[in-house]
Structures are given as C-alpha cells and as structure tokens.
Design a protein around this motif. Sequence first.
Motif, PDB file in Angstrom:
ATOM      1  N   GLY A 264      28.490  14.489  29.359  1.00 17.54           N
ATOM      2  CA  GLY A 264      27.922  14.377  27.974  1.00 17.54           C
ATOM      3  C   GLY A 264      27.330  12.822  27.739  1.00 17.54           C
ATOM      4  N   GLU A 265      26.531  12.762  26.859  1.00 21.29           N
ATOM      5  CA  GLU A 265      26.102  11.483  26.470  1.00 21.29           C
ATOM      6  C   GLU A 265      27.431  10.441  25.778  1.00 21.29           C
ATOM      7  OE1 GLU A 265      21.493  11.382  25.630  1.00 21.29           O
ATOM      8  OE2 GLU A 265      22.651  12.222  24.061  1.00 21.29           O
ATOM      9  N   LYS A 266      28.083  11.322  25.189  1.00 22.86           N
ATOM     10  CA  LYS A 266      29.372  10.629  24.398  1.00 22.86           C
ATOM     11  C   LYS A 266      30.481  10.622  25.153  1.00 22.86           C
ATOM     12  CE  LYS A 266      29.264  12.034  19.992  1.00 22.86           C
ATOM     13  NZ  LYS A 266      29.011  12.903  18.783  1.00 22.86           N
ATOM     14  N   GLY A 267      30.621  11.471  25.971  1.00 15.83           N
ATOM     15  CA  GLY A 267      31.991  11.369  26.759  1.00 15.83           C
ATOM     16  C   GLY A 267      32.058  12.607  27.959  1.00 15.83           C
ATOM     17  N   SER A 268      33.048  12.564  28.558  1.00 10.41           N
ATOM     18  CA  SER A 268      33.155  13.672  29.792  1.00 10.41           C
ATOM     19  C   SER A 268      34.261  14.317  29.729  1.00 10.41           C
ATOM     20  CB  SER A 268      32.804  12.875  31.072  1.00 10.41           C
ATOM     21  OG  SER A 268      31.397  12.672  31.169  1.00 10.41           O
ATOM     22  N   LEU A 269      34.274  15.424  30.439  1.00  9.21           N
ATOM     23  CA  LEU A 269      35.677  16.292  30.477  1.00  9.21           C
ATOM     24  C   LEU A 269      35.815  16.595  31.917  1.00  9.21           C
ATOM     25  CD1 LEU A 269      35.666  18.413  27.264  1.00  9.21           C
ATOM     26  CD2 LEU A 269      37.318  16.527  27.640  1.00  9.21           C
ATOM     27  N   GLU A 270      37.263  16.915  32.506  1.00 15.86           N
ATOM     28  CA  GLU A 270      37.358  17.344  33.707  1.00 15.86           C
ATOM     29  C   GLU A 270      38.507  18.349  33.445  1.00 15.86           C
ATOM     30  OE1 GLU A 270      37.861  15.477  38.000  1.00 15.86           O
ATOM     31  OE2 GLU A 270      39.890  15.448  37.003  1.00 15.86           O
ATOM     32  N   VAL A 271      38.378  19.722  33.888  1.00 14.56           N
ATOM     33  CA  VAL A 271      39.377  20.853  34.012  1.00 14.56           C
ATOM     34  C   VAL A 271      39.713  20.885  35.421  1.00 14.56           C
ATOM     35  CG1 VAL A 271      40.065  22.975  33.083  1.00 14.56           C
ATOM     36  CG2 VAL A 271      38.405  21.707  31.892  1.00 14.56           C
ATOM     37  N   GLU A 289      32.993   2.533  29.233  1.00 14.00           N
ATOM     38  CA  GLU A 289      32.691   1.122  29.924  1.00 14.00           C
ATOM     39  C   GLU A 289      33.262   0.979  31.111  1.00 14.00           C
ATOM     40  OE1 GLU A 289      29.984  -0.021  28.932  1.00 14.00           O
ATOM     41  OE2 GLU A 289      29.628   1.265  27.211  1.00 14.00           O
ATOM     42  N   ASN A 290      34.749   1.229  31.208  1.00 13.59           N
ATOM     43  CA  ASN A 290      35.429   1.133  32.595  1.00 13.59           C
ATOM     44  C   ASN A 290      35.724   2.146  33.306  1.00 13.59           C
ATOM     45  OD1 ASN A 290      35.621  -1.910  31.689  1.00 13.59           O
ATOM     46  ND2 ASN A 290      37.032  -1.070  30.087  1.00 13.59           N
ATOM     47  N   ALA A 291      35.028   3.603  32.941  1.00 18.87           N
ATOM     48  CA  ALA A 291      35.346   4.636  33.575  1.00 18.87           C
ATOM     49  C   ALA A 291      36.774   4.939  33.516  1.00 18.87           C
ATOM     50  CB  ALA A 291      34.656   4.626  34.988  1.00 18.87           C
ATOM     51  N   VAL A 292      37.485   4.883  32.562  1.00 19.71           N
ATOM     52  CA  VAL A 292      38.912   5.209  32.430  1.00 19.71           C
ATOM     53  C   VAL A 292      38.999   6.865  31.911  1.00 19.71           C
ATOM     54  CG1 VAL A 292      41.214   4.728  31.298  1.00 19.71           C
ATOM     55  CG2 VAL A 292      39.683   2.839  32.050  1.00 19.71           C
ATOM     56  N   TRP A 293      39.866   7.236  32.819  1.00 20.17           N
ATOM     57  CA  TRP A 293      39.874   8.811  32.224  1.00 20.17           C
ATOM     58  C   TRP A 293      41.578   8.855  31.799  1.00 20.17           C
ATOM     59  CZ3 TRP A 293      36.509  13.077  33.293  1.00 20.17           C
ATOM     60  CH2 TRP A 293      35.184  12.685  33.659  1.00 20.17           C
ATOM     61  N   ARG A 294      41.705   9.768  30.650  1.00 20.46           N
ATOM     62  CA  ARG A 294      42.943  10.071  30.016  1.00 20.46           C
ATOM     63  C   ARG A 294      43.359  11.579  30.101  1.00 20.46           C
ATOM     64  NH1 ARG A 294      44.268   4.960  28.003  1.00 20.46           N
ATOM     65  NH2 ARG A 294      42.486   3.668  27.665  1.00 20.46           N
ATOM     66  N   GLY A 295      44.545  11.845  30.449  1.00 26.74           N
ATOM     67  CA  GLY A 295      44.943  13.078  30.041  1.00 26.74           C
ATOM     68  C   GLY A 295      44.929  13.569  28.651  1.00 26.74           C
ATOM     69  N   ILE A 296      44.548  14.954  28.277  1.00 23.22           N
ATOM     70  CA  ILE A 296      44.447  15.339  27.076  1.00 23.22           C
ATOM     71  C   ILE A 296      45.399  16.745  26.744  1.00 23.22           C
ATOM     72  CG2 ILE A 296      42.768  16.547  25.355  1.00 23.22           C
ATOM     73  CD1 ILE A 296      40.645  15.078  26.863  1.00 23.22           C
ATOM     74  N   ASP A 297      46.360  16.405  25.764  1.00 28.16           N
ATOM     75  CA  ASP A 297      47.314  17.519  25.446  1.00 28.16           C
ATOM     76  C   ASP A 297      46.417  18.946  25.072  1.00 28.16           C
ATOM     77  OD1 ASP A 297      49.616  16.099  26.303  1.00 28.16           O
ATOM     78  OD2 ASP A 297      49.625  15.347  24.185  1.00 28.16           O
ATOM     79  N   VAL A 298      46.989  19.953  25.486  1.00 28.70           N
ATOM     80  CA  VAL A 298      46.507  21.113  25.129  1.00 28.70           C
ATOM     81  C   VAL A 298      47.589  22.024  24.722  1.00 28.70           C
ATOM     82  CG1 VAL A 298      45.184  23.123  26.135  1.00 28.70           C
ATOM     83  CG2 VAL A 298      44.628  20.677  26.914  1.00 28.70           C
ATOM     84  N   PRO A 299      47.198  22.877  23.744  1.00 29.01           N
ATOM     85  CA  PRO A 299      47.977  24.099  23.291  1.00 29.01           C
ATOM     86  C   PRO A 299      48.048  25.200  24.129  1.00 29.01           C
ATOM     87  CG  PRO A 299      46.268  23.699  21.693  1.00 29.01           C
ATOM     88  CD  PRO A 299      46.004  22.720  22.802  1.00 29.01           C
ATOM     89  N   PRO A 300      49.220  26.108  24.397  1.00 25.06           N
ATOM     90  CA  PRO A 300      49.052  27.399  25.073  1.00 25.06           C
ATOM     91  C   PRO A 300      48.018  28.137  24.092  1.00 25.06           C
ATOM     92  CG  PRO A 300      51.003  27.229  23.704  1.00 25.06           C
ATOM     93  CD  PRO A 300      50.324  25.848  23.580  1.00 25.06           C
ATOM     94  N   VAL A 301      47.348  29.257  25.146  1.00 25.12           N
ATOM     95  CA  VAL A 301      46.435  29.994  24.754  1.00 25.12           C
ATOM     96  C   VAL A 301      46.907  31.630  24.778  1.00 25.12           C
ATOM     97  CG1 VAL A 301      44.471  28.744  24.802  1.00 25.12           C
ATOM     98  CG2 VAL A 301      45.060  30.023  26.829  1.00 25.12           C
ATOM     99  N   LEU A 302      46.598  32.695  24.129  1.00 29.09           N
ATOM    100  CA  LEU A 302      46.920  34.121  24.534  1.00 29.09           C
ATOM    101  C   LEU A 302      46.083  34.341  25.997  1.00 29.09           C
ATOM    102  CD1 LEU A 302      46.271  35.554  21.198  1.00 29.09           C
ATOM    103  CD2 LEU A 302      48.360  35.077  22.186  1.00 29.09           C
ATOM    104  N   THR A 303      46.584  35.461  26.526  1.00 29.32           N
ATOM    105  CA  THR A 303      46.100  35.770  27.602  1.00 29.32           C
ATOM    106  C   THR A 303      45.112  36.858  27.582  1.00 29.32           C
ATOM    107  OG1 THR A 303      47.717  37.425  28.397  1.00 29.32           O
ATOM    108  CG2 THR A 303      47.991  35.013  29.226  1.00 29.32           C
ATOM    109  N   ASN A 304      44.129  37.386  28.658  1.00 28.30           N
ATOM    110  CA  ASN A 304      43.449  38.426  28.229  1.00 28.30           C
ATOM    111  C   ASN A 304      44.050  39.664  28.116  1.00 28.30           C
ATOM    112  OD1 ASN A 304      41.220  36.857  29.181  1.00 28.30           O
ATOM    113  ND2 ASN A 304      41.280  37.346  31.055  1.00 28.30           N
ATOM    114  N   TYR A 305      45.602  39.508  28.739  1.00 27.34           N
ATOM    115  CA  TYR A 305      46.225  40.720  28.660  1.00 27.34           C
ATOM    116  C   TYR A 305      46.885  41.090  27.224  1.00 27.34           C
ATOM    117  CZ  TYR A 305      46.358  39.813  33.670  1.00 27.34           C
ATOM    118  OH  TYR A 305      45.873  39.244  35.080  1.00 27.34           O
TER     119      TYR A 305
END
Length: 373
Positions: A264-271, A289-305
């Motif tokens: 995106g214009e303001k940022g990018s994500l990778e999954v 500016e320096n193309a630095v990528w950082r890990g993002i913490d993610v909370p657990p989610v419910l499964t489809n089941y």
Amino acid sequence: MRLLVLGTGVMARNQVANFLAIDGVEVVGAVDTDRTRLDEFADHFNIEKRFSTLDEAIAWGDFDAATNVTPDRIHHPTSLALIAAGKHVFCEKPLAENYGHALEMTEAAEAAGVINMVNLTYRNVAPLQRAREMVLAGELGTIKHVEASYLQSWLVSRAWGDWRTESRWLWRLSTGHGSNGVLGDVGIHILDFAAYGAATDIDHVFARLKTFNKAPGGQIGEYMLDANDSFTMSVDFANGALGVIHASRWATGHLNELKLRIYGEKGSLEVIHRPDGSDLRGCFGDDIENAVWRGIDVPPVLTNYQRFAEAVRTGKQDDPNFRHAANLQKVIDLAIVSEKERRELNLLASDRPPAQEQENKTDDQGPTLALVV
Ligand SMILES: NC(=O)c1ccc[n+]([C@@H]2O[C@H](COP(=O)([O-])OP(=O)(O)OC[C@H]3O[C@@H](n4cnc5c(N)ncnc54)[C@H](O)[C@@H]3O)[C@@H](O)[C@H]2O)c1
C-alpha cells in the motif's frame, strides 16, 4: 451439536480431531462407501453409528449437522440431500466442481435456513485475520499491488504419500474423477487468502494452467492425469489493485506454504504460513525509506470448526459461507475459460458464462461471468 461425519478419509481425521476438542460437540455417526476405511476411522474415534450410504444416515436422522469431507464432486449431491433433510452443513472446499453446482447448493442452504459454511482452512491463520484488520483500518493506505502463492511439492516428494500408487492422490490429478487440478484444489485457498487478506474481491482474471506429463500416455490405471499441476493468474481487484496469484504441486522444497504480500501507499504486509507456523511482518512509517520489515504480534483467532459449532448453537450464520465459496468458484471457472481462450475475463459483466455453468445459469445472484470485449 450432534455431528455426522460424511467421508472418513485423510481430511476427516484432521477435522474430527478438531471438532472433538470443542466443548459441546459430539461426533455421533460416520458414513463412508468404503467399509474398511469407515470401520478403521470409527474405531479410532470411538463412533458407534456407521453407515455405508448417506441415505441410511438421513433415515436414522439423529444428528443436527454434518461435515462433508467427501471428494470434491460428491459435495454437491450429498450436501443437497443433507440440506433437504434440514441439517446444518459444514462442507469441505472447493464447495463444488463448478459454479453452477456451487450456486445451487448456496440457494438451497439459504432457502432452507440451515447454517452453511465452507472449510477455507487458512482463515484459521491468525496473521491473515490481523492483516485484513490492518487493511480495513486504512493502515496501509491505498493498496496498489498484491502477490500471493500456494506452493506444494507432492508431485516431487513422497512426504505425504506416493501419488503414483495411491488413489487418494490419483483422483486429484484426473478431471474425469472430479478434480480441477491444483486450481480447484488449492486455488480456492489462495484466492481466498489473497482477497480476504487484502479485503477486496477479484473482478478480472487472466490465467495460465499447465499439466506436465507424469506417466506413460499420461495415464495410470483408470486415472487420466489431465488435471492442471501449476497455474499463474493475473487479477484486478475491486479496490483497483493489481495482483499476481500462483500455485504449484511441483514447488520442490515447499511442502505446503502460503504467502501473501500486500503493498500500500502507507505500508506493506507479508503473511507467511507453513506447516511449522505462521508469521506477519510489515514495513511502515520511517522504515519505508530503508525497506526495514518488522515482525507484528498477532492474537489467536477462532477456527472455522469453533465458529461452525457456535453458529449451530446460536443459529447465527458465520463466514466463510456457501455464497462466498460459490463466488470464488466463479473465479476458478473463469480461469479455466481464460486459459482455453487466452483472454482476460471480467467477473462483473453478464453476457457470457463459461460452458459448464450454462445449464445452471441464474440471472439474479450478483455478478455473472463474461469475456472482456
Ligand atoms: N480444507 C483443507 O485444507 C483440506 C485439506 C485436504 C482435503 N480437503 C478436502 O477434503 C475433501 C476430502 O479430501 P480427502 O483428502 O479426505 O480425500 P480422501 O479420498 O482421503 O477421503 C474421501 C473419503 O470419502 C469417501 N467417499 C467417497 N464418496 C462417498 C460418498 N458418496 N459417501 C460417503 N463417503 C464417500 C471415500 O471413500 C473416502 O474415504 C476434498 O474435498 C478435499 O478437497 C480440504
């Protein structure tokens, strides 16, 4: 929820282990046309009621919901029978082998008022859910470009079994046995991964499909090995972004890897999702500016089941539902036509559905398929 399991093969083991871990879920019966497989499965999970046909199970009837874990082309007739019996249905992906059948199942489930969900498994990947939230919150700004891939290597490695000798793999290589190849099998996963993560729909598609020669005469026993092994797709998204999506069963060195990058214009994500776990990384703010990528913490989610069990308990429909899966099936059908005709196709136009859809065409349910002219 009293659950019936229909089809007791590889994926049913995974599903039932997940369902049994949910409070209030009982697996009360199992159905398989293969008696040996049925008995092994039912013994393993201690399921008393066993049926060789769905008709027998429906005549017994003492269940609220069914999970349909049969091969792709069996989903349509069996889900329709379950819906007609008033049962809630959790169906494996792809919902059907073509859009016409998928739409018929959707309309039947909606008319009957039963809970209907499709097991797009990668909705269970917490980083995908977080990525979508960030896109919807505007954290990436306008999305310009999306890349998504689904890489498997089971035509090269034997890590999951040997496709040369095992029917459970051979049917996946044969259109005559109801397979749409890698496109129909995991294409629906990666289309959903890309469009759900980027929080938009696909509205134009151009695809190339390839089937590599794998056996003398392209055949093993009754199986013609004619289903596609690899596909590449360029797509336009409804939000204006351009995307590339591809998948292969020949991706040596990747057992099962899904990757999504959203720019995106303001940022990018990778999954990234692999058998050993999943990650979300991003590049935002000054890091751009320096193309630095950082890990993002993610909370657990419910499964489809878990969400299906909750939907049956509360009577409140949840996602991904049959209609969503039918719309993805439309992209898959169009991809097959675009390979044949070597032309880009538009999901939003309405003058030319693909051949396999003609007999089931209805004109009142959202976008129909058409050539771009
Ligand atoms: N969500 C996922 O990530 C995921 C992963 C793997 C497979 N799948 C899907 O799960 C489904 C099953 O795949 P699988 O790998 O378990 O296949 P499988 O061949 O191992 O098992 C299918 C079972 O269904 C039985 N069956 C066939 N026709 C039947 C009928 N009319 N009534 C009752 N049983 C019948 C077969 O005898 C077999 O035991 C497929 O649609 C596949 O695409 C989904």
